[in-house]
Design a protein around this motif. Sequence first.
Motif, PDB file in Angstrom:
ATOM      1  N   GLU A 194       0.825  -1.205   0.000  1.00  0.00           N
ATOM      2  CA  GLU A 194       0.000   0.000   0.000  1.00  0.00           C
ATOM      3  C   GLU A 194       0.857   1.253   0.000  1.00  0.00           C
ATOM      4  N   SER A 195       2.007   1.209   0.691  1.00  0.00           N
ATOM      5  CA  SER A 195       2.920   2.347   0.690  1.00  0.00           C
ATOM      6  C   SER A 195       3.539   2.554  -0.680  1.00  0.00           C
ATOM      7  N   LEU A 196       3.848   1.451  -1.362  1.00  0.00           N
ATOM      8  CA  LEU A 196       4.469   1.512  -2.681  1.00  0.00           C
ATOM      9  C   LEU A 196       3.488   1.975  -3.755  1.00  0.00           C
ATOM     10  N   THR A 197       2.228   1.535  -3.659  1.00  0.00           N
ATOM     11  CA  THR A 197       1.260   1.750  -4.737  1.00  0.00           C
ATOM     12  C   THR A 197       0.245   2.842  -4.456  1.00  0.00           C
ATOM     13  N   ASP A 198       0.050   3.185  -3.190  1.00  0.00           N
ATOM     14  CA  ASP A 198      -1.028   4.078  -2.763  1.00  0.00           C
ATOM     15  C   ASP A 198      -2.392   3.518  -3.180  1.00  0.00           C
ATOM     16  N   VAL A 199      -2.507   2.207  -3.216  1.00  0.00           N
ATOM     17  CA  VAL A 199      -3.763   1.510  -3.525  1.00  0.00           C
ATOM     18  C   VAL A 199      -4.100   0.610  -2.341  1.00  0.00           C
ATOM     19  N   ARG A 200      -5.327   0.692  -1.850  1.00  0.00           N
ATOM     20  CA  ARG A 200      -5.739  -0.137  -0.723  1.00  0.00           C
ATOM     21  C   ARG A 200      -5.944  -1.579  -1.181  1.00  0.00           C
ATOM     22  N   MET A 201      -5.373  -2.504  -0.409  1.00  0.00           N
ATOM     23  CA  MET A 201      -5.587  -3.920  -0.671  1.00  0.00           C
ATOM     24  C   MET A 201      -6.830  -4.365   0.105  1.00  0.00           C
ATOM     25  N   ASP A 202      -7.893  -4.671  -0.613  1.00  0.00           N
ATOM     26  CA  ASP A 202      -9.144  -5.057   0.044  1.00  0.00           C
ATOM     27  C   ASP A 202      -9.043  -6.430   0.690  1.00  0.00           C
ATOM     28  N   HIS A 203      -8.224  -7.293   0.095  1.00  0.00           N
ATOM     29  CA  HIS A 203      -8.055  -8.646   0.638  1.00  0.00           C
ATOM     30  C   HIS A 203      -6.620  -9.115   0.457  1.00  0.00           C
ATOM     31  N   TYR A 204      -6.297 -10.174   1.183  1.00  0.00           N
ATOM     32  CA  TYR A 204      -4.961 -10.759   1.151  1.00  0.00           C
ATOM     33  C   TYR A 204      -5.108 -12.276   1.048  1.00  0.00           C
ATOM     34  N   VAL A 205      -4.358 -12.892   0.133  1.00  0.00           N
ATOM     35  CA  VAL A 205      -4.360 -14.347  -0.031  1.00  0.00           C
ATOM     36  C   VAL A 205      -2.920 -14.812  -0.183  1.00  0.00           C
ATOM     37  N   GLU A 206      -2.562 -15.834   0.577  1.00  0.00           N
ATOM     38  CA  GLU A 206      -1.202 -16.375   0.521  1.00  0.00           C
ATOM     39  C   GLU A 206      -1.259 -17.886   0.360  1.00  0.00           C
ATOM     40  N   ILE A 207      -0.417 -18.420  -0.521  1.00  0.00           N
ATOM     41  CA  ILE A 207      -0.312 -19.866  -0.707  1.00  0.00           C
ATOM     42  C   ILE A 207       1.163 -20.234  -0.707  1.00  0.00           C
ATOM     43  N   ASP A 208       1.512 -21.371  -0.081  1.00  0.00           N
ATOM     44  CA  ASP A 208       2.921 -21.753  -0.004  1.00  0.00           C
ATOM     45  C   ASP A 208       3.267 -22.724  -1.130  1.00  0.00           C
ATOM     46  N   PHE A 209       4.549 -23.109  -1.193  1.00  0.00           N
ATOM     47  CA  PHE A 209       5.030 -23.966  -2.268  1.00  0.00           C
ATOM     48  C   PHE A 209       4.230 -25.263  -2.360  1.00  0.00           C
ATOM     49  N   ALA A 210       4.107 -25.956  -1.216  1.00  0.00           N
ATOM     50  CA  ALA A 210       3.428 -27.254  -1.212  1.00  0.00           C
ATOM     51  C   ALA A 210       1.979 -27.101  -1.649  1.00  0.00           C
ATOM     52  N   GLY A 211       1.336 -26.020  -1.203  1.00  0.00           N
ATOM     53  CA  GLY A 211      -0.060 -25.796  -1.563  1.00  0.00           C
ATOM     54  C   GLY A 211      -0.236 -25.580  -3.053  1.00  0.00           C
ATOM     55  N   PHE A 212       0.671 -24.830  -3.670  1.00  0.00           N
ATOM     56  CA  PHE A 212       0.583 -24.585  -5.113  1.00  0.00           C
ATOM     57  C   PHE A 212       0.754 -25.893  -5.873  1.00  0.00           C
ATOM     58  N   ALA A 213       1.729 -26.698  -5.484  1.00  0.00           N
ATOM     59  CA  ALA A 213       1.965 -27.968  -6.177  1.00  0.00           C
ATOM     60  C   ALA A 213       0.759 -28.893  -6.034  1.00  0.00           C
ATOM     61  N   ARG A 214       0.172 -28.953  -4.836  1.00  0.00           N
ATOM     62  CA  ARG A 214      -0.994 -29.812  -4.624  1.00  0.00           C
ATOM     63  C   ARG A 214      -2.193 -29.321  -5.420  1.00  0.00           C
ATOM     64  N   LEU A 215      -2.352 -27.999  -5.534  1.00  0.00           N
ATOM     65  CA  LEU A 215      -3.463 -27.444  -6.292  1.00  0.00           C
ATOM     66  C   LEU A 215      -3.363 -27.852  -7.763  1.00  0.00           C
ATOM     67  N   VAL A 216      -2.173 -27.719  -8.344  1.00  0.00           N
ATOM     68  CA  VAL A 216      -1.987 -28.101  -9.746  1.00  0.00           C
ATOM     69  C   VAL A 216      -2.291 -29.583  -9.934  1.00  0.00           C
ATOM     70  N   ASP A 217      -1.822 -30.416  -9.016  1.00  0.00           N
ATOM     71  CA  ASP A 217      -2.097 -31.855  -9.114  1.00  0.00           C
ATOM     72  C   ASP A 217      -3.590 -32.142  -8.995  1.00  0.00           C
ATOM     73  N   ALA A 218      -4.279 -31.437  -8.098  1.00  0.00           N
ATOM     74  CA  ALA A 218      -5.717 -31.651  -7.919  1.00  0.00           C
ATOM     75  C   ALA A 218      -6.499 -31.282  -9.165  1.00  0.00           C
ATOM     76  N   LEU A 219      -5.977 -30.321  -9.927  1.00  0.00           N
ATOM     77  CA  LEU A 219      -6.625 -29.911 -11.170  1.00  0.00           C
ATOM     78  C   LEU A 219      -6.251 -30.816 -12.349  1.00  0.00           C
ATOM     79  N   GLY A 220      -5.388 -31.788 -12.092  1.00  0.00           N
ATOM     80  CA  GLY A 220      -4.995 -32.701 -13.160  1.00  0.00           C
ATOM     81  C   GLY A 220      -3.806 -32.231 -13.956  1.00  0.00           C
ATOM     82  N   GLY A 221      -3.029 -31.290 -13.406  1.00  0.00           N
ATOM     83  CA  GLY A 221      -1.873 -30.750 -14.104  1.00  0.00           C
ATOM     84  C   GLY A 221      -2.241 -29.511 -14.900  1.00  0.00           C
ATOM     85  N   VAL A 222      -1.246 -28.928 -15.554  1.00  0.00           N
ATOM     86  CA  VAL A 222      -1.463 -27.697 -16.318  1.00  0.00           C
ATOM     87  C   VAL A 222      -0.604 -27.746 -17.577  1.00  0.00           C
ATOM     88  N   THR A 223      -1.161 -27.244 -18.686  1.00  0.00           N
ATOM     89  CA  THR A 223      -0.458 -27.270 -19.969  1.00  0.00           C
ATOM     90  C   THR A 223       0.105 -25.892 -20.298  1.00  0.00           C
TER      91      THR A 223
END
Length: 366
Positions: A194-223
Motif C-alpha cells: 500500500e505504501s508503494l502503490t497508494d492503492v488499498r488492498m481489500d483482501h490478502y491471499v497467501e499460498i505456499d510452495f506445497a499448496g501450489f503444487a498440490r493445487l496443480v495436481d488436484a486440477l490434473g496438471g497444467v499445460t
Amino acid sequence: MFLPVRGHEKSGGTGDDDGAGAGDEGAGIRTGRRAKALRITGFTLAGLLALGAGAAGWAYWQLNDNIDGVDIDHALGGDRPAGSAVAPSPDASATALPTGPLNILVLGSDSRSGEENQELGGGDSGGARSDTAMVVHLDAGRTAATVVSIPRDTLVDRPSCPLEDGESTRAASGVMFNSAYEVGGPVCAVKTVESLTDVRMDHYVEIDFAGFARLVDALGGVTVTTEEDIDDDRSHLTLDAGTHHLDGTDALALARTRYDVGDGSDLGRIGLQHQLVKALLEQVADEDLLTRPTRLYRIADTVTGSLTTDTGLDSLGELTRLAQSLQGLPADGVTTLTMPVVPAPWDGNRVVADEPAAGELWASLK
C-alpha cells in the motif's frame, strides 16, 4: 429426525367365523411384518440422512477450519489508502453477489515450514519471504481483471509495521521488497504494498510452495508452452522448448525458474509465472466442478488447507461468494502486467519503480 411410518389397519373378513378368524390372524402377521420392515426402512433412511448431514457438516467444518486468517484491517487501522467507494445497487439484497471493483494482494511464500515445503525448496530456516507477489484488480462487474506482478528484487522504502506482540518493525529505506513479509508477515507485506502503490488492498491471499503444487495436481496438471529450452539447476527443471503438461512439482519449478531464462533476473521468471496464471485459469474454466462434488471437495480441501487470508476471506462461505462473483470472468479477460521498473542506479542486480509509469499504472487500479 426419524420418519414416522404407520402400518395398515386390519380389515374385517367376509367368510364364516372360522375363515375370518384365520384370515385376520394371517393378515395381522403379514401386516405386522410389513409395518416392522417399513419402520426399519424408515429408521435406516433417517439414519443415512442424519449421517449424510453430519458428514456434510463435518466436511464444511474441516474446509472452514483449514483456512488461517489474519486480521489485517485491525492491525493497520485507519493509516491506509482510501478504499473504492461503490454505491450499492438499488435492488441489491443481502444474498446478492458482490460486483464492485476489488484489489487482492496474492503472495506465494517460500515458507520452509513442513516437510513438503522443505523438499520443494522452501526458504532458509531463518524465515519465509514472499517469493511471488501479485496485485489482482477486479474491475467493476467482475468481467475483467488485471494482474500486476511486483518483482521481488524491487528496492522499496519499507514502512514500520505492527507486530502481534504490540511492538513494531523498524522502517527501512532501499531494502528488498520481499523482506517485508520476512520481518512482519502478511500485515507488513500489505502495508508495504500500500505504501508503494497508494492503492488499498481489500483482501490478502497467501499460498505456499506445497499448496501450489498440490493445487496443480488436484486440477490434473497444467499445460504450458515454453519458447526456449530450460535447464535450471536451482529449480531442478529441464524442459525443451514446446508444449508440456506439467504436474504440480514441475509447475512449481517453472514458477521458480529465473537463472536459465532471459537475462536471469526476476523479470524472466515473472513472464513464466504469467503463463502459468493464464494456463491455470483456462484449466479451472474447463472443470465442471459443480456436477462433480467429489472432485470439487478434493480441490477445495487442497486450496483451503494451503491458504492464509485476511479475516474478510477466512471462511468457506466468503471464499465461495468471491468465487461465485467471478463466474462471468473469462480466462481471456485477465491481463497480466509487471510493475514498470528500471535498474537501481546504485545496484545493477536490483530494480526500482520506473516513475511516472509505475504510478500511473497503480492509479488506474483505484
